[in-house]
Design a protein around this motif. Sequence first.
Motif, PDB file in Angstrom:
ATOM      1  N   GLN A  81      12.704 -12.245 -18.622  1.00  0.00           N
ATOM      2  CA  GLN A  81      14.003 -12.903 -18.694  1.00  0.00           C
ATOM      3  C   GLN A  81      13.795 -14.379 -19.055  1.00  0.00           C
ATOM      4  OE1 GLN A  81      16.919 -11.259 -18.378  1.00  0.00           O
ATOM      5  NE2 GLN A  81      15.687  -9.386 -18.139  1.00  0.00           N
ATOM      6  N   PRO A  82      14.846 -15.049 -19.580  1.00  0.00           N
ATOM      7  CA  PRO A  82      14.696 -16.468 -19.971  1.00  0.00           C
ATOM      8  C   PRO A  82      14.174 -17.352 -18.838  1.00  0.00           C
ATOM      9  CG  PRO A  82      16.764 -15.581 -20.801  1.00  0.00           C
ATOM     10  CD  PRO A  82      16.183 -14.521 -19.917  1.00  0.00           C
ATOM     11  N   TYR A  83      14.524 -17.015 -17.600  1.00  0.00           N
ATOM     12  CA  TYR A  83      14.101 -17.839 -16.464  1.00  0.00           C
ATOM     13  C   TYR A  83      12.760 -17.384 -15.880  1.00  0.00           C
ATOM     14  CZ  TYR A  83      16.145 -13.803 -14.048  1.00  0.00           C
ATOM     15  OH  TYR A  83      16.448 -12.547 -13.620  1.00  0.00           O
ATOM     16  N   GLY A  84      12.163 -16.324 -16.443  1.00  0.00           N
ATOM     17  CA  GLY A  84      10.968 -15.743 -15.853  1.00  0.00           C
ATOM     18  C   GLY A  84       9.686 -16.448 -16.240  1.00  0.00           C
ATOM     19  N   ASP A  85       8.572 -15.966 -15.653  1.00  0.00           N
ATOM     20  CA  ASP A  85       7.233 -16.500 -15.939  1.00  0.00           C
ATOM     21  C   ASP A  85       6.628 -15.635 -17.045  1.00  0.00           C
ATOM     22  OD1 ASP A  85       4.611 -17.326 -16.014  1.00  0.00           O
ATOM     23  OD2 ASP A  85       4.397 -17.494 -13.840  1.00  0.00           O
ATOM     24  N   HIS A  86       6.758 -16.100 -18.287  1.00  0.00           N
ATOM     25  CA  HIS A  86       6.371 -15.278 -19.437  1.00  0.00           C
ATOM     26  C   HIS A  86       4.860 -15.050 -19.490  1.00  0.00           C
ATOM     27  CE1 HIS A  86      10.211 -15.236 -21.994  1.00  0.00           C
ATOM     28  NE2 HIS A  86      10.535 -15.696 -20.785  1.00  0.00           N
ATOM     29  N   LYS A  87       4.081 -16.017 -19.079  1.00  0.00           N
ATOM     30  CA  LYS A  87       2.625 -15.836 -19.095  1.00  0.00           C
ATOM     31  C   LYS A  87       2.212 -14.771 -18.080  1.00  0.00           C
ATOM     32  CE  LYS A  87       1.111 -20.230 -20.980  1.00  0.00           C
ATOM     33  NZ  LYS A  87       0.243 -21.427 -20.811  1.00  0.00           N
ATOM     34  N   ASP A  88       2.880 -14.759 -16.924  1.00  0.00           N
ATOM     35  CA  ASP A  88       2.572 -13.720 -15.941  1.00  0.00           C
ATOM     36  C   ASP A  88       2.980 -12.352 -16.488  1.00  0.00           C
ATOM     37  OD1 ASP A  88       1.759 -13.271 -12.971  1.00  0.00           O
ATOM     38  OD2 ASP A  88       3.611 -12.120 -13.200  1.00  0.00           O
ATOM     39  N   ALA A  89       4.123 -12.302 -17.214  1.00  0.00           N
ATOM     40  CA  ALA A  89       4.558 -11.042 -17.824  1.00  0.00           C
ATOM     41  C   ALA A  89       3.511 -10.532 -18.806  1.00  0.00           C
ATOM     42  CB  ALA A  89       5.902 -11.240 -18.521  1.00  0.00           C
ATOM     43  N   GLN A  90       2.892 -11.428 -19.566  1.00  0.00           N
ATOM     44  CA  GLN A  90       1.859 -11.028 -20.522  1.00  0.00           C
ATOM     45  C   GLN A  90       0.660 -10.403 -19.804  1.00  0.00           C
ATOM     46  OE1 GLN A  90       0.897 -14.426 -22.976  1.00  0.00           O
ATOM     47  NE2 GLN A  90       3.077 -14.893 -23.325  1.00  0.00           N
ATOM     48  N   LEU A  91       0.270 -10.978 -18.643  1.00  0.00           N
ATOM     49  CA  LEU A  91      -0.861 -10.422 -17.889  1.00  0.00           C
ATOM     50  C   LEU A  91      -0.526  -9.029 -17.359  1.00  0.00           C
ATOM     51  CD1 LEU A  91      -1.922 -13.633 -15.923  1.00  0.00           C
ATOM     52  CD2 LEU A  91      -3.121 -12.582 -17.852  1.00  0.00           C
ATOM     53  N   GLU A  92       0.741  -8.852 -16.920  1.00  0.00           N
ATOM     54  CA  GLU A  92       1.131  -7.526 -16.406  1.00  0.00           C
ATOM     55  C   GLU A  92       1.225  -6.514 -17.543  1.00  0.00           C
ATOM     56  OE1 GLU A  92       0.685  -7.779 -13.507  1.00  0.00           O
ATOM     57  OE2 GLU A  92       1.127  -9.872 -13.141  1.00  0.00           O
ATOM     58  N   GLN A  93       1.648  -6.976 -18.745  1.00  0.00           N
ATOM     59  CA  GLN A  93       1.683  -6.074 -19.904  1.00  0.00           C
ATOM     60  C   GLN A  93       0.272  -5.606 -20.264  1.00  0.00           C
ATOM     61  OE1 GLN A  93       4.133  -8.908 -22.233  1.00  0.00           O
ATOM     62  NE2 GLN A  93       5.325  -7.118 -22.866  1.00  0.00           N
ATOM     63  N   VAL A  94      -0.713  -6.487 -20.132  1.00  0.00           N
ATOM     64  CA  VAL A  94      -2.114  -6.093 -20.362  1.00  0.00           C
ATOM     65  C   VAL A  94      -2.508  -5.009 -19.374  1.00  0.00           C
ATOM     66  CG1 VAL A  94      -4.500  -6.876 -20.113  1.00  0.00           C
ATOM     67  CG2 VAL A  94      -2.871  -8.245 -21.420  1.00  0.00           C
ATOM     68  N   GLN A  95      -2.142  -5.205 -18.094  1.00  0.00           N
ATOM     69  CA  GLN A  95      -2.500  -4.221 -17.078  1.00  0.00           C
ATOM     70  C   GLN A  95      -1.800  -2.885 -17.334  1.00  0.00           C
ATOM     71  OE1 GLN A  95      -4.825  -4.855 -14.666  1.00  0.00           O
ATOM     72  NE2 GLN A  95      -4.712  -2.643 -14.372  1.00  0.00           N
ATOM     73  N   LEU A  96      -0.528  -2.950 -17.781  1.00  0.00           N
ATOM     74  CA  LEU A  96       0.211  -1.724 -18.098  1.00  0.00           C
ATOM     75  C   LEU A  96      -0.440  -1.012 -19.287  1.00  0.00           C
ATOM     76  CD1 LEU A  96       2.713  -0.021 -17.388  1.00  0.00           C
ATOM     77  CD2 LEU A  96       4.000  -1.388 -19.054  1.00  0.00           C
ATOM     78  N   ALA A  97      -0.897  -1.780 -20.246  1.00  0.00           N
ATOM     79  CA  ALA A  97      -1.581  -1.182 -21.400  1.00  0.00           C
ATOM     80  C   ALA A  97      -2.869  -0.488 -20.948  1.00  0.00           C
ATOM     81  CB  ALA A  97      -1.887  -2.268 -22.431  1.00  0.00           C
ATOM     82  N   ASN A  98      -3.619  -1.091 -20.028  1.00  0.00           N
ATOM     83  CA  ASN A  98      -4.824  -0.454 -19.485  1.00  0.00           C
ATOM     84  C   ASN A  98      -4.487   0.868 -18.800  1.00  0.00           C
ATOM     85  OD1 ASN A  98      -7.167  -2.042 -20.080  1.00  0.00           O
ATOM     86  ND2 ASN A  98      -6.283  -3.661 -18.809  1.00  0.00           N
ATOM     87  N   LEU A  99      -3.324   0.871 -18.097  1.00  0.00           N
ATOM     88  CA  LEU A  99      -2.896   2.104 -17.420  1.00  0.00           C
ATOM     89  C   LEU A  99      -2.630   3.208 -18.439  1.00  0.00           C
ATOM     90  CD1 LEU A  99      -0.455   2.302 -14.425  1.00  0.00           C
ATOM     91  CD2 LEU A  99      -0.067   3.758 -16.406  1.00  0.00           C
ATOM     92  N   TYR A 100      -1.912   2.868 -19.534  1.00  0.00           N
ATOM     93  CA  TYR A 100      -1.621   3.874 -20.562  1.00  0.00           C
ATOM     94  C   TYR A 100      -2.908   4.318 -21.256  1.00  0.00           C
ATOM     95  CZ  TYR A 100       3.305   2.708 -19.955  1.00  0.00           C
ATOM     96  OH  TYR A 100       4.545   2.521 -19.441  1.00  0.00           O
ATOM     97  N   LEU A 101      -3.863   3.405 -21.413  1.00  0.00           N
ATOM     98  CA  LEU A 101      -5.147   3.766 -22.004  1.00  0.00           C
ATOM     99  C   LEU A 101      -5.886   4.749 -21.101  1.00  0.00           C
ATOM    100  CD1 LEU A 101      -7.285   3.301 -24.221  1.00  0.00           C
ATOM    101  CD2 LEU A 101      -8.156   1.399 -22.827  1.00  0.00           C
ATOM    102  N   LYS A 102      -5.797   4.501 -19.787  1.00  0.00           N
ATOM    103  CA  LYS A 102      -6.472   5.390 -18.839  1.00  0.00           C
ATOM    104  C   LYS A 102      -5.853   6.774 -18.866  1.00  0.00           C
ATOM    105  CE  LYS A 102      -8.228   5.263 -14.112  1.00  0.00           C
ATOM    106  NZ  LYS A 102      -8.290   4.473 -12.847  1.00  0.00           N
TER     107      LYS A 102
END
Length: 674
Positions: free
Chosen positions: A274-295
Amino acid sequence: MGLLLFFVFLFSCGHKTIDYDADAKFYKNLDDSIYKRYNIEKPKETIAYLDSVFATIKQVSNYGRYYLYNRKRTYYSSIDDIKNGDLYADSALSVLEQNSLQAHYPEQYAYALLSKGSTAFALHNYNSSYDYYYRAITFAKQNLDVCKLKDYSYAVAMTLYSQQKYRQSANYFKQAFTEYLICKDNKRDAWHMQEILNNTALCYTKVDQSDSALFYYNKALFFIKKNLVGLVTDKDIAVANAVIYGNMGKVYYKKNQLDTAESLLIKSINTNLQPYGDHKDAQLEQVQLANLYLKRNQLESLHKTLSDLESEFAHDPSERAKLDWLMLMSQYYDLTHHEGSAFKYYRTYIQMRDSVNEVNKKAFQTDILQQLREKEQQLKIDTLTKDNQLSHIYLWLSVAIAILALTIIALVYHYYIRGKQNIQALTRLNKEVGEQKDKLEFAMVELEKSNNDKDRILKVVAHDLRNPIGGIAMLTNALMEENSQNEEGEQILSMIEKSAQNSLKLIHELLETDLHPDDTAIHKQYININETIRQCVHLMRVNADKKNQELELSLLPNPLSINMNKGQIERVISNLLSNAIKFSPIGGKISISLQQKNASVLIAVKDRGMGIPADLHHQIFNTFTDATRKGTAGEKSFGLGLSICKQIIEAHKGKIWVESEIGEGATFYVELPI
């Protein structure tokens, strides 16, 4: 000596005394006004506002310069402009040191050292950073209370975390949380505490202690719910929770509970994008989600997540997230048999990884705890050296003190002898004072007796005067009824009769002023208050009719008996009605009303007459008061009636008072307990 005093005088005249507390308070108020206009999310606007305000200040003090530099350091750090932040941290510290303001602003000085240490660490100047940290804690321990040390523990914890010393970092985070818990005093501290709990959990996540990590994540969520709801905005709370959800998702990923991990990661990402959110933290969680889908080998979901992440990098990329993204892209293309693309991304990953490792290499080459221990040892050595030098000084001081002590003993003995003589003189004076006191007490007793004798004589004279003056009034009235007098004679007789009646009234009121304040001296019985008031009004209608006045009566809806002396209460009501008639205009209206309260009856007598000035409201209840005036028809007042009313009502444990304004009439209130 004279020359020395001259220089002291010259120095004191040449230096203006600075009110340090007032100076700091001025900028504290300015700080409050800034936070009303802007917040940490608007750093550029805040800096512009600061510059505009300081442009209007004719002479900025040293503290003002420190304040400006420190605020700019805060806001540049918030937008990750570390170089500018470090420059302003250095300027803020220099202002305090160059002007010797450490003693006047110890808390600000310790904070300036800590801030300089933090910016130095962010710029990878680790040795310099540890030096500032150590100076901060040393100064704080000597000059501040324990509550000012909490930021130091947090700074050391963050340094240890960046060096991947997670167990030691967790211990310092827990120590910092305890210090904040004891000393929490504002919104900033409460917000910092949830971050510390989250960081503690991160440390345990790094060392694969999943249960401990989840314990502190849940503790952080509970702390936010209990302490921050209503204190910060709902958006701030949502972002704080989102960061924790993302971190918890990584723990569940390690525990191979992938469904729970996926749910928490998506929940975190959706909030932080969201506009008020922590976008860098969102990027780190997207990396983790991508690892989950890879697994799970969910290549379509993996590709979509990586594409979304690439779009996010266009705005404000996270270096860590981008490095992991390159590796994931290489793995995705390898699984989809695009070896060329896989090699390209892997080569870029290696180049970026080596660059990052080179930058972070310095952070692992030094041990902050060892650095701090060495500085503490050096401080002890320096202290022992100074102690040895001081011991010689103390020896000579001891000799001087011994000589001074002998001199003091001689002076004490001298003044002891003089004091003994003074005590003897004071004893004689106290004896004389005691004798004078006894004489004064005897004189006061005699004066009281004389005053009582005077009152008795006054009563006797008043009593003896009543009969002859009453006779004069009767004879004068009889002569007037014969109608044998001429007009001038009738006027003279009328004046004599009126004077005699006034004299009788004065004598009667004099005899009534000897009421005992104790209600045990009053004979009471339960009397219907409605009937008592009705009778008083009925008797006073004759006087009201003479001035063509209307008496309006409003009684209680139901009969009510109260414990009172009927005759005395009738005298109070009659006196109040008499005054109302006296001071009301011809043809005026007078209201008498009763109202029952919880445990009392309120009687109100209201007229529409001339009114009473506010400064006379209390004087009219005094005996023989000067606050007397003639009635609307020239009736005379003696200044006794209201004082008698006050004595009667207070003897009944009640209250009497007046409310009035000039020209608006007056209302007298009597409150009697039921």
